[in-house]
Structure formats: structure tokens, C-alpha cells
Design an enzyme around this catalytic site. Structure first.
Site, mmCIF file in Angstrom:
data_model
loop_
_atom_site.group_PDB
_atom_site.id
_atom_site.type_symbol
_atom_site.label_atom_id
_atom_site.label_comp_id
_atom_site.label_asym_id
_atom_site.label_seq_id
_atom_site.Cartn_x
_atom_site.Cartn_y
_atom_site.Cartn_z
ATOM 1 N N GLU A 229 9.104 4.198 11.879
ATOM 2 C CA GLU A 229 7.661 3.984 12.071
ATOM 3 C C GLU A 229 7.307 2.615 12.535
ATOM 4 O O GLU A 229 6.462 2.443 13.161
ATOM 5 C CB GLU A 229 7.435 4.260 10.488
ATOM 6 C CG GLU A 229 5.862 4.276 10.515
ATOM 7 C CD GLU A 229 5.321 4.463 9.063
ATOM 8 O OE1 GLU A 229 4.240 4.900 8.858
ATOM 9 O OE2 GLU A 229 5.990 4.361 8.066
ATOM 10 N N GLU B 296 3.950 11.926 1.839
ATOM 11 C CA GLU B 296 3.147 12.008 2.785
ATOM 12 C C GLU B 296 3.340 13.392 3.331
ATOM 13 O O GLU B 296 2.658 14.363 3.233
ATOM 14 C CB GLU B 296 3.015 10.702 3.781
ATOM 15 C CG GLU B 296 1.897 10.745 4.588
ATOM 16 C CD GLU B 296 1.644 9.398 5.345
ATOM 17 O OE1 GLU B 296 1.020 9.334 6.203
ATOM 18 O OE2 GLU B 296 2.509 8.436 4.845
#
Length: 860
Positions: free
Chosen positions: A741, A466
Site C-alpha cells: 500500500e 477494511e
């Protein structure tokens, strides 16, 4: 401390540059810091002296401002070098000595300044395979001694230049990742010391990087910005007699395969030392081993000088533990989750291959847990040439890791391996510490996550497939970021890309730069909290760095976004017709459905519509634009639309959640008379959750501030101190060295969260550090650029001590307090040129002049 009897001024700085070399501004704004002056002293004006080519000019500027003052001299042309110093005058006529001189030099400001053409390897044709990086080179003669020399360089891909066998510069991953269709960065290097009269050689390595390499989810895609790599390099040599020789990339350059066999940011790098060409940027290389280059298209009108510092290695981290497995592998623990790569000094026979795999955590068997990396292979390979003293580190890749697995090395590895930390080389400007070791570790985790995710641009994560410039993440984290580091240059550059990538209807992509094609998040759709980066990040830069120009530059972008929100909200001023991420990743959301949380996403979207419109109205007022009145009215209408749809009673909302209450409180969506009730309901929600948070990316940054604002500081402190999941300190108790996260990226039993999206290095939840600076320590800016400062010691926090310091645009501001047996001891440092107030426990405020101040407040 003896009283200051003189006025001292530091060397001026230019724009947001840490090093004003090769800058792109023809009229760079100037800033200076008065480092010492009597308490009573105030600036009334200044004199600025510039030296061009031995000639001096002096200009007077009037007023109190010393931050980003307009350039008073003639505009600078390309390649212009100037030396600037400043002296200040006080309101009583006192004048300082001249400051030390600061030097600036412009780069190539016009496309016509470039004589180079773009070149690349002619064999570079396969559009899908991992293509071998190239070496490019040329030889040239200099007919007379060298006075100065500059190399200007850029690329489609990544480059690393050499002259006469010596590496040029210490930057990495240049020229970085920008909106290639609009802006391509170039760098300027002083290479005077690398050249000699007579014969010389120049060359560069060239790799795919972000331009052509694999990017994005699901293992990523290649060729997203182009199918071919290319180098643009222009060496300009000024001789002692004033003549100039230009050596530029052209069709007479030569190419050869690099010993780097393959290189990818997601894949890692494979290097075969047996393929090295000794002295490839020195004289005497056999041209038979090289082939002609191919000419490539390149848009020179897109070239732009950097706004801030480049990526560099800023630290080396030694292993804290090395374990040998039964099958001969080494598992190396560096003790810190970091971003960079590993340098090794291996031993072995020619042809032997060493493999390095990377991961952030270990699984239950003590092996690397690579599942969270998804499609990022993150594996480097080195094939030995069998020579003594071999040393190797990848050149064009980075990894997010704490652990490395080494295969194929008999060892020993102790003392022969080190992790090299890479990120944009920003100046550290903010610090915090307190009496609670866990909170100190949490803050350090925030710092490390910022470092790992500010690699040329602000990204979401550095390890998996990502690594994108997600708008929502930096929107919530920007206040913390601008305290910890001078990230102004990074954000100014990124915001320019955001405006360039914004769609004609005002839609802001979910991440910037956009990644074209693919089946993920494209085409861009309007998303609250993420698209609002167009308004709230410039507003944060303005407040953090005192730069009103960023508001001017981003005005059209910000206005286009709130105009779109206004259109989407319709006549009832409720934004409820778009797909939203909402309070992303709240703890109640299922592992594989992070948007499905406790709070209505449309409530969040409408709240952000109000917040952004109010911010853009404030921008218009600051810039004295006529749209201010209309936007102010629109913001009020949006507020009433929110209240009509989502308010169910005094201090209550349709979404009865911590996130909804916190956002509404901090976005001023409750009337003042009902704010206490709203805070009481928020406090009840926190207690109902057994003093745990239930918020995600957007709700979390508002949570502790909302509790504090409504009189529940004790509960905010207890919530921050919570150690079980979900909480800020739970990851710390699990050994985290960066911010996760998910609140439970690692489960209490030590296993990794089963969700497909699990990162151990995300800074979004680290936005809490902003509250820690302002509330636990008590260092609070009250006007843009820290021109006003309130020192509010957080003595009711339950801590024994706390301290924070920030290098403001005016100088160092610091506050430290600690409890003694019967009193509170406070020390305050006030920078010259600011309006400072110290808030006493009684509520009385004391105006403080510049300097150091100590206070003792007895108990009772």
C-alpha cells in the site's frame, strides 16, 4: 509452420461467463474465436445453430464481428437449456466446419419462479454478539427415478449446501457481497448425481458473512445490512416421466447449532469438532436434536444471477519453512503473501484446542506482526474430537497472510498443513516476462495482489479491518486487471452495484458496496479519482473486452457523475470546493496524513473532471447519443478552466510535482506545442529526486507513460529499475511477494511503517504492469476489444529480452523479442479477425495477417 488450409472455430461463449450455467440473460450475446485460418482469410458472416429440446434452428448473421454478437433466436425463459454452435464464412465464400457445441442454461429469471421462503435459526436473536452459525435441513421423498435436478440457492449471509452427505458445488463465500438493498446474487447447481429415488436429505450451513458480520474500520460494526441470517433454497427435480418435484425452504425445515461456534470475516472461525452431528444431511437424523426454523423476510425481486465465476480455491501452497519456538508454538512460512485460509490435519486428544493466527510479515523478533491488521483478529480455533484422521479448514472466513502461528499442536506439522488460496475464479488471460528477475518478481507480485483483492469484488486490501471495494483503487488498476485476467464479469457486477449505490445527485461512494452507518467516510462525498470510477472503469471494460453494452448500462451513472463534477466546478470550470484525497499516499505525505502530499488536490480534481467529461463524451459518440456535442464542448471548457487556474507557463503548473506533470500530460491538458516542455520539466523533477518517484495512487499510473510519451523512455526505464525507496523494486528487494500500500510499508531496517494504515497487499501501485506490457514487451491494443493491435518491441528498454501474451476476445496475441550478439529476434502471434501492425526500429510499420511471424533485425 505449414500453411493453414482449413478454418477452425472454437465453441462459442456467452456474455462474460466462464461457465454459462444458471445465467440470468434471456438473450445472451455470443462470441467465437477462429483458431485457425489462411492468412488471407476474413470473416464475412456466420451461421449460428441452436438446439432446444431436440429441435434445431439456424440463423445467419452478417459482417465481420465475432465478439458479443446479438442473440438471434427467441428469448430464453427460466430453466431453459440450449446447445449452440457456429460456423463462419469468409469473404470468398469459404465456410468452416461447425464448431464444437457450447451449452448454456438459464436460471430463475422471474421472482415468481421462486416457491421457496427464507428461513433461519429461531434462536438467532442477539443483535450484537458473535452468533453461532446454523445447520438447516429437511428430508423428502422422490417417487420415481431422476432425470435431472437443479438447486437454486441464496442467503442473507453465507451458505454451503449439502445433499445426502455430499457437498453441493465447489464455490466459496456464496452468494458473495453485493449491494444488498438492490441486488442479491443466487447460484444454480446441477445436483442430478446427488439424488436417488426414495428418501433424500438436504441441508445447508449458514453464517453471517458480509451481510450481518463485522465490517469496516476501527474493528468494524455488525448488522449493517440486517440482524438475521436466512437461507433461500429451491431444489427442482425432473423425473424420467417428465414430472417435476420441488423441494424448497419452508417452515417445516429444522435447525441446529453448527459445530462452527463463531465465524467472522475479520475475526476468524472457531470450530468445535466435538459438536459435529454425524450425517446431518443424511437420513436417520434424530429430530429431537433439532428445532423449527423461523421464517424471514426476503426480497425475491432483488435476486440476480451471477455475471461471472464464483470464489473458489484455485491453488494450494505448501510451507517453505516451519520454526518451533521455545514455548512450543510453530511459526509457519508459506513463502507467499496470499489470501485464503489454512487446512490442517491435526492429532491430539478430544477437547484440545489448536489456535492459528495469521499475519503478512514478521516483526524484528521473528514473531507475527499483527499491528497492521488493526481490528481484524484473523485467528482460527479448532477443538479436536480426538478421532483419527481429523482434517479441518474454516468455511466462512478468509485471511490475508504469509505466516501462520500454530499453538496447541504438539506436531509434527510438516506434511499436515497447507494454505488454500481463494479468489474469484477468473480465467488468466495475460502474461509477462523479461530478462530482469526483479521485474519478473514485481509482475508476479501484481498478479498475486490482484488475486487476493478480487474476492467476489475488487477490494483495496484483504487483511485488515477494511477490505472494501474502494473505487479509486480499481479505477487506476482496471487496465492492468483486464489484461491479466478476464475480470469482465466481476467488473460488470460491481459497476451495477456502483450505479445502484450512487446518490441521486450523482455522488459516487468512496467504496462499493457502501457500508451504512458508522463514522467512516459516510455520508458519501464527491471525490475525484474515486468517483471517476463511474466513468473510467466502464470505459476500460469497453476497451479491454469490446463490450459496448457496458457503456449503455452505465450511461446514466457516468453522466450523473460528470454532471455533478460540472456543477461543483462552477462557472470557472475549476473543481476546488470539495474535500479530496488528492494524490493519495505520495511519499512526501506524513504517515498519518496520506492526503497531504506534494500536489494540490484541487488540481488533481479538476484534471479528473476534464478526463471524465472527455470519456463520457466519447461514450456518447460511441453510443450515438445526442449528448455527445454538449459533453465535448464541456470537456473543452473544463480543459480551459484547468489551464487558466493551474498552468503557469509552457509546460509548467502551480503544483511543481511529478504527479501534476504526469496527470496533465496524460490527460492532454497541455497543448501539443508545450508538451515537450512539460515532459522536460517532469524529467527534471525525476532527476531532482535522484531517479525516484514522488507520486501516489493517482499520479503513479501516469508517470512512466508521461515520460515515455514525451521522449524520456530511458528515464522511465531507470525509474522502474530503481531499487531504493520509494520505488517499485524496493519492496521486491525487501522480499515482498505482493504489492504494498505504501512505498515504504516496510522500512529499510526491516521494521513496519509506523502509520496506522499499512498494508502489504494493495494492487494500486501495481498499475505499472500495464506500462510494462505495452512498453517493455510492446503489446498494445489500438481499438476496443483488441480488434486492432500494435506490436512495438521494447528493444530500447535496456533489457535483453521481454515477452507478453494476452488472450484477446479474438484469440491469443503474443510478442516476444530478445537481443542476440548482432541482431534482435522477434516473434509475433496475431489472432484471426484483428488488424495488426508490427513497428520496426526504423519507424516503418508492417501490416501483419493472422498467424505466427518471425523477424530478425540486424544491428545498425
Amino acid at each position: 509452420m505449414p500453411p493453414v488450409t482449413r478454418i477452425d472455430v472454437a465453441a462459442p461463449t456467452f456474455e462474460h461467463h466462464r461457465d454459462a450455467f444458471g445465467i440470468g440473460e434471456s438473450e445472451p450475446r455470443l462470441s467465437w474465436i477462429v483458431t485457425g485460418a489462411p492468412e488471407w482469410w476474413r470473416q464475412a458472416g456466420a451461421e449460428l445453430e441452436v438446439e432446444f429440446d431436440g429441435e434445431r434452428q439456424v440463423k445467419a448473421v452478417h459482417g465481420t464481428e465475432s465478439v458479443l454478437v446479438a442473440w438471434p433466436f427467441e428469448p430464453l425463459g427460466s430453466r431453459r437449456r440450449a446447445s449452440v454452435r457456429v460456423r463462419v464464412q469468409g469473404t470468398g465464400g469459404e465456410t468452416s466446419e461447425w464448431s464444437p457445441a457450447a451449452t448454456l442454461e438459464t436460471g430463475l429469471l422471474e421472482p415468481s419462479n421462486w416457491q421457496a421462503v427464507a428461513v433461519g435459526p429461531a434462536w438467532d436473536e442477539d443483535p450484537e454478539a458473535m452468533r453461532r452459525p446454523a445447520l438447516l435441513r429437511s428430508e423428502f421423498r422422490l417417487a420415481s427415478p431422476v432425470r435431472s435436478a437443479r438447486l437454486y440457492a441464496s442467503a442473507h449471509g453465507l451458505y454451503r449446501a449439502e445433499i445426502n452427505g455430499v457437498r453441493v458445488g465447489d464455490d466459496d463465500l456464496s452468494p458473495g457481497w453485493t449491494s444488498y438493498a438492490n441486488r442479491i446474487r443466487y447460484y444454480t447447481y446441477d445436483v442430478t448425481g446427488l439424488l436417488r429415488e426414495g428418501s433424500n436429505a438436504i441441508g445447508a450451513q449458514l453464517a453471517d458473512g458480509w451481510f450481518r458480520g463485522r465490517l469496516g474500520f476501527g474493528g468494524g460494526h455488525v448488522n449493517l445490512y440486517g440482524e438475521h441470517t436466512s437461507l433461500v433454497a429451491q431444489l427442482e427435480v425432473t423425473h424420467m416421466d417428465g414430472t417435476v418435484t420441488v423441494v424448497a425452504t419452508a417452515d417445516d425445515w429444522l435447525a441446529a447449532p453448527s459445530p462452527i461456534v463463531t465465524s467472522g470475516l475479520l475475526e476468524g472461525e472457531r470450530y468445535d469438532a466435538r459438536d459435529e452431528i454425524p450425517g446431518w444431511t443424511e437420513l436417520g437424523v434424530d429430530p429431537a436434536d433439532w428445532s423449527p426454523v423461523a421464517l424471514r423476510d426476503f426480497a425475491f425481486d432483488r435476486l440476480t444471477a451471477p455475471n461471472g465465476p464464483p470464489v473458489r480455491c484455485t491453488q494450494e501452497v505448501e510451507p517453505v519453512g516451519v520454526r518451533r519456538t521455545e514455548d512450543g508454538r510453530f511459526i509457519v512460512d508459506f513463502g507467499q503473501n496470499l489470501v485464503g485460509r489454512v487446512r490442517i490435519e491435526p492429532t491430539g486428544e478430544a477437547g484440545e484446542e489448536i489456535r492459528l493466527r495469521h499475519a503478512e510479515v514478521l516483526d524484528g523478533d521473528g514473531e507475527l506482526c499483527t499491528r497492521p491488521l488493526r481490528g481484524a483478529i484473523s485467528t482460527d480455533h479448532y477443538v479436536l474430537k480426538g478421532a483419527p484422521g481429523e482434517t479441518w479448514e474454516p468455511s466462512f472466513t478468509i485471511h490475508g497472510f504469509r505466516y501462520a502461528e500454530i499453538t496447541g499442536w504438539d506436531g509434527p506439522v510438516e506434511g499436515r498443513i497447507v494454505a488454500r488460496v481463494l479468489h474469484t475464479d477468473m480465467r488468466r488471460t495475460g502474461w509477462f516476462e523479461c530478462s530482469d528477475p526483479l521485474l519478473n518478481r514485481l509482475h508476479e507480485n501484481v498478479v498475486w495482489s490482484m488475486r487476493g483483492n478480487f474476492v467476489d469484488l475488487p477490494t483495496d486490501c484483504p487483511q485488515r479491518d477494511e477490505r472494501l471495494g474502494w473505487t479509486g483503487d480499481i479505477q487506476v488498476f482496471a487496465p492492468t486487471a483486464s489484461f491479466l485476467y478476464d475480470c469482465s464479469g466481476v467488473l460488470v457486477s460491481w459497476l451495477a452495484d456502483l450505479a445502484a449505490e450512487q446518490l441521486p445527485d450523482g455522488t459516487v461512494p468512496w467504496y462499493v458496496p457502501t457500508v451504512p452507518g458508522g463514522d467512516w467516510w459516510t455520508p458519501p462525498r464527491p471525490g475525484a479519482g474515486w468517483g471517476d470510477a463511474a466513468t473510467l472503469v466502464p470505459w476500460t471494460v469497453f476497451h479491454g473486452f469490446g463490450d459496448a453494452e457496458i457503456l449503455r448500462r452505465q450511461w446514466r451513472s457516468a453522466l450523473a457523475w460528470v454532471d455533478l463534477e460540472h456543477k461543483l466546478a462552477g462557472d470557472d470550470h475549476v473543481w476546488d470546493g470539495s474535500w479530496q484525497l488528492g494524490d493519495w499516499l505520495d511519499p512526501a505525505a506524513p504517515p498519518n496524513d496520506p492526503a497531504n502530499g506534494l500536489t494540490d488536490p484541487h488540481l488533481v480534481a479538476t484534471a479528473y473532471y476534464v478526463r471524465s467529461t472527455a470519456a463520457v463524451a466519447a461514450m456518447a459518440l460511441e453510443l450515438e447519443l445526442p449528448e455527445a456535442e454538449t459533453l465535448t464542448e464541456r470537456a473543452e471548457a473544463a480543459r480551459e478552466g484547468f489551464r487558466a487556474r493551474y498552468r503557469t507557463g509552457p509546460g509548467r503548473l502551480t503544483s511543481d510535482s511529478q504527479a501534476a506533470q504526469s496527470i496533465a500530460i496524460m490527460f492532454d491538458l497541455f497543448d501539443h506545442a508545450e508538451e515537450a516542455a512539460a515532459g522536460q520539466r517532469l524529467a527534471e523533477l525525476v532527476r531532482e529526486a535522484d531517479i525516484h518517484l514522488t507520486t501516489g495512487f493517482l499520479g503513479t499510473p501516469a508517470l512512466l507513460d508521461a515520460l515515455t510519451r514525451t521522449g524520456h523512455l530511458d528515464l522511465a526505464v531507470a525509474l522502474l529499475a530503481q531499487r531504493t525507496v520509494p520505488s517499485w523494486l524496493y519492496p521486491v528487494t525487501m522480499g515482498a511477494t505482493t504489492v504494498w500500500e505504501r512505498w515504504d510499508s516496510m522500512l529499510p531496517d526491516g521494521s513496519v511503517n509506523p502509520g496506522d494504515m499499512t498494508s502489504f497487499n494493495h494492487y494500486a501501485f501495481g498499475a505499472v504492469a500495464d506500462w510494462m506490457h505495452r512498453t517493455l514487451a510492446g503489446l498494445v491494443p489500438t481499438s476496443p476489444g483488441w480488434r486492432g493491435i500494435r506490436f512495438r518491441p521494447g528493444i530500447k528498454s535496456g533489457l535483453d529480452s521481454a515477452a507478453a501474451a494476452h488472450e484477446t476476445p479474438y484469440g491469443r496475441a503474443a510478442l516476444a523479442w530478445h537481443w542476440t550478439e548482432n541482431a534482435v529476434e522477434v516473434e509475433v502471434e496475431v489472432p484471426v479477425g484483428t488488424d495488426a501492425v508490427l513497428e520496426h526500429p526504423s519507424g516503418v510499420s508492417e501490416a501483419l495477417p493472422a498467424g505466427l511471424h518471425q523477424r530478425t533485425w540486424p544491428l545498425g
